[in-house]
Every structure is written in structure tokens, then in C-alpha cells.
Scaffold this active site. Structure first.
Site: not given
Ligand code: AMP
Length: 216
Positions: A14, A91, A130, A163, A174
Site C-alpha cells: 500500500k 478497516r 521491513r 516498526r 495483524r
């Protein structure tokens, strides 16, 4: 004001595709995740309230999230923003209804709904690897997209961080939440005339051209 929705699991791409849309179509990015992370970093009252929830990968309450988004949408309407990409919102179905009510009230509508599909394993592989430039927030991957010579290609920074919600166990939580909460959201928007879905496992440039084909 044109509104585009970008939906996808953590690691679906995204962020990368938002950057493409911003540059190519002169759109403005509205990412609820970025808003929360900014508030946490600045240690505002809101940031302190949501820190634990966001860092563990749970969802902030619908009520709070809807109020924040409505406030940001108000600002953009008043400033005459050309178009917005909503990334990470709505969401839940409650958020869908809040957004739809808001849009109806101001005679706005969603132009396109873009769904990026990736398998859970690919999502874990991407999100848990990431790393982010501490200075300009550009994303890299520890294995598949390392910064050249350890330096950020955007700003030259050499400090990168992960993160907290990208730790593997948090990514898996998640994803579970994504499947639970987003399935009804996706089902709702499947009925939208501007809905299209793309295989997010294709190379980013191919995903971008698929988006272009559907948008033009
Ligand atoms: P993201 O960057 O979109 O993955 O969002 C990071 C985190 O921010 C999420 O795991 C949630 O804790 C919070 N968050 C972002 N968007 C929403 C939303 N629409 N509703 C509730 N919580 C959200």
C-alpha cells in the site's frame, strides 16, 4: 474531491502504490497508520492514548479513528484538495458506515477501490523484514531491498529501524485481524462500480501499471 480507497494486508504494498498514485495523479495521502505513528512520535495526548494499541498491532477504536478521519477530511474539503487516497481506512464495517455517511453529507463519492492481494506468507515475509529510514521514513527490506551501502537512496540517512508492529508475531496478529475485520469491508466494496483487485505479489512496477489501466 476524488476519493480512492487502497485496501490490503500489512506488506501488500500500500505504501509503495500510494507513492505511485500521489506522484502520477497528484493525489494526497491519508494514512491513518501514519497519523497515529506521528502522534505517538510527538507524544501528544492522542499519541499516548493509542501507543500501546498501535505498537502491538491491535486496532484503535472506531469512534476515535472516525473522528480523526472526519477532521482530516474537513480540512481537505476546506483547502480544496484535488483528490485523496485513503490508505488503511476504513478497516471495519463501522468505519465504512461512518465514511459513507460523511461522503453522503458532503455530496462526495469514492471513485475507485483498489484491493492489493498477497498471501499471508508473503505478507509476513515483507512486513517482518521491513526497515524504515529514521530520517525520511522511506521503507526498505532487510533482504530484498537493502539500502545501497547502508544509505537511504532518498535522503542519504544511515539509521534504519523496525516498526514495533512489524515484529513477526505482531505481523501474524495483524494478519488475523485483517482477515477478520477487512473481509466484510471488502465484501461491501466489491459491489462498488470502481472496485478492482490486483495481485500484489507481482513486481511493484507491474502492480502500478495494472492500477493505471484500471484508473484511466
Ligand atoms: P498501518 O500503517 O495501516 O498498518 O496501521 C498501523 C496501525 O495503526 C494499525 O495496526 C492500528 O493499530 C492503527 N490503525 C491504522 N488505521 C486504523 C484504522 N482504520 N482503524 C483502527 N486502527 C488503525
Amino acid at each position: 474531491m476524488d476519493i480512492y480507497l487502497l485496501i490490503g494486508a500489512p506488506g501488500a504494498g500500500k505504501g509503495v502504490q500510494s507513492a505511485h498514485l500521489i506522484e502520477k495523479y497528484d493525489l494526497t495521502h491519508l494514512s491513518t497508520g501514519d497519523i497515529f505513528r506521528h502522534e505517538i512520535k510527538e507524544e501528544t495526548e492522542l499519541g499516548l492514548e493509542v501507543k500501546r494499541i498501535v505498537q502491538s498491532g491491535q486496532l484503535v477504536s472506531d469512534d476515535l479513528t472516525n473522528r480523526i478521519v472526519a477532521g482530516v477530511l474537513d480540512q481537505h474539503r476546506q483547502n480544496g484538495t484535488k483528490g485523496l487516497i485513503l490508505d488503511g481506512y476504513p478497516r471495519t464495517l463501522t468505519q465504512v458506515h461512518a465514511l459513507e455517511d460523511y461522503l453522503a453529507k458532503y455530496d462526495l463519492s469514492i471513485s475507485k477501490v483498489i484491493l492489493l492481494n498477497v498471501s499471508d506468507e508473503e505478507a509476513v515475509r515483507r512486513a517482518s523484514g521491513r526497515i524504515i529510514c529514521s530520517n525520511c521514513k522511506k521503507s526498505y527490506h532487510r533482504v530484498f531491498n537493502q539500502p545501497n551501502d547502508g544509505k537511504c537512496g532518498e535522503c542519504g540517512g544511515s539509521d534504519f529501524f523496525q516498526r514495533p508492529d512489524d515484529k513477526e508475531e505482531n505481523v501474524r496478529d495483524r494478519l488475523t485481524l485483517y482477515h477478520q475485520q477487512n473481509t466484510p469491508v471488502i465484501d461491501f466494496y466489491r459491489q462498488h462500480a470502481g472496485f478492482f483487485e490486483i495481485n500484489g505479489e507481482l513486481p511493484a512496477s507491474v502492480v502500478s501499471s495494472e492500477i493505471d489501466k484500471n484508473i484511466l
